[in-house]
Design an enzyme around this catalytic site. Sequence first.
Site, mmCIF file in Angstrom:
data_model
loop_
_atom_site.group_PDB
_atom_site.id
_atom_site.type_symbol
_atom_site.label_atom_id
_atom_site.label_comp_id
_atom_site.label_asym_id
_atom_site.label_seq_id
_atom_site.Cartn_x
_atom_site.Cartn_y
_atom_site.Cartn_z
ATOM 1 N N LEU A 1 1.251 -1.689 -0.121
ATOM 2 C CA LEU A 1 0.221 -0.449 -0.241
ATOM 3 C C LEU A 1 1.083 0.954 -0.122
ATOM 4 C CD1 LEU A 1 -2.810 0.403 2.077
ATOM 5 C CD2 LEU A 1 -1.053 2.597 2.432
ATOM 6 N N HIS B 1 2.138 -5.024 -16.379
ATOM 7 C CA HIS B 1 1.567 -5.017 -15.224
ATOM 8 C C HIS B 1 2.520 -4.100 -13.992
ATOM 9 C CE1 HIS B 1 3.770 -8.966 -13.589
ATOM 10 N NE2 HIS B 1 3.232 -9.165 -12.830
#
Lengths: 477, 149
Positions: free
Chosen positions: A205, A400
Amino acid sequence: MDLNKLVQESDAQWRIDPFGKMRVPAIIYGTSDLMRDMDDKVYQQITNVATLPGIEKAAYAMPDAHWGYGFPIGGVAAFDPQHGGVVSAGGVGFDISCGVRTLTTGLTADDIQPVAKELAETLFRTVPAGLGSRGHIHLNHAEMDAMLIGGALWAVERGYGTRQDLERTEEFGSMKGAKPVAVSDRAKNRQQDEMGTLGSGNHYLEVQRVTEIYNGSIAAAFGIQTNDVVLSIHCGSRGLGHQIGTEFLKKMILSPESQHIELPDRELACAPIESLIGEIYLGAMRAGINCALANRQIITHLARQAFAEVLPKAELRLLYDVSHNTCKVEEHRVNGGGMKRLFVHRKGATRAFGPGHPDLPSAFQLTGQPVLIGGTMGTASYILSGTSESEARSFSSSCHGAGRQMSRHQAKKQWHGRAVVDQLRRQGILVLSPSMRGVAEEAPAAYKDVCVVVDAAHRAGLSCKVAKLEPMVCVKG
Amino acid sequence: MNPDAPETGIVSTRWEHFSHQSDIGVRGVGATKEEAFEQGAIALTAVITDVNTLEPKSLVQVSCDAPDDELLFVDWLNAIVYEMATRKMLFCHFNVHIDHGRLQGNLWGQQVEIAKHEPATEVKGATYTELQVRRDRDGAWIAQCVVDV
């Protein structure tokens, strides 16, 4: 990789003509430098994928491709059920629907700087991360099944987020065709304590600062400008997805319906789409996608709570949520013919629908979908947008992430986690993790240069560069 | 003398990791297939933490079956992955018994203590990549595969 084995079609596109049992060519996207450094295993694996029944047009490898299981990571392949096409558990991967979501915050870097440490610690305390951590939500059987059908919609209905979040999530937050009954009790047990957890490895995160804008009009449409702060979350379907992947890899190897498929390697285990095992896997895999969407939605809710505690003026709005380990049914035009309904596997590849695609929300009809590319804790991440050309080039797919260039084994020998954290702090990046060894294994230099990968995706027309993000705070699992 | 016959000698029972670009390979070596499976399991734990920080405080029993040794090795590692994930435990000592494709295993370990064990990464599952269960020329059994982390 030996470039003499490939035909260069443009500065970032290479073709391998069919040989042996290949049914279609293989196309690898990458600059000469990326291609030279690419593992030979990518060549072997992408040409193996090209042998599978019902494959359409070509087997593709994205610029960040590296050695995977059966499929290379960064592999894209589409199969036609009308021509014996297959679905492959290895072509989706263990971490079903692993993906990235990015939220704008309404804050600038100047707002973060004075409270960066407090924000980092609050996020670290609020969002469970790493092996052994437990989520705050525990689902009974009925709720587990409801979550597997509803995905992010299930989460929003229970107060974890807003309806606007769903509009900004692939599949509008809820993957259709999920079959909780196809998911084993063991997979559900493995998820018991893991809702709303980040996981470990390369999951994170991150609070990031927009440092460069490449396309002003699309950036404006996405609601971002230089010096803005965004939050990005990278994680997947946790234990449930891992268990589904594990079980179906074996089932596909042993299934009588798969026995007649000649495989160059059994790690390519697959089943006909139109078979019982294929159908059961698709139902389970779609439930896994919903688990990932629900998980990222809950983490979003927790991150909003953490921001509200430290920076009450923050307003976290979801830009978009993309998945990069999936098999989805999509309509594509093949070789100039009509539209075909295909099962598109993206293993470590991001869907990148261009402008006007009917599956995109109105907000992205003019821009194409946001394509979110994660970097490492010390390097940039990128926001790109889907292009019209990528439909013809890669079934609307892009890269990605950076892709590893060094194994965990080597990385652990080369670096100490504490030294990596200290070095990053000197660069203005706060890293919090329960495991210093985990940090060492994820050291930025263990990855390829994400800038080069993204440039190659841009040059190849797979997606269009919009903005560069640099990390300020990173919570690692 | 048959050149393909394994030589009999003293086998050094051990575990090791081998490199895979994005993940990591685990390998167990032993005088018997069972020992190789046990050592492979220690290699699995060592992907996550320093095995020496663990204590064999409690026992978990698992069983699995598969039509061949290689699939059985992957099943064995996946059974351990499942117990680690659902019990929040790490295991340091293993005992394996294999009979006609059926494995019964004892796993000894303890609850994860994050501060003490500093788990580096979860293992998502064992894969069929670089999967081998075989007997080497020196008579040693080798069991190995790449695990996804």
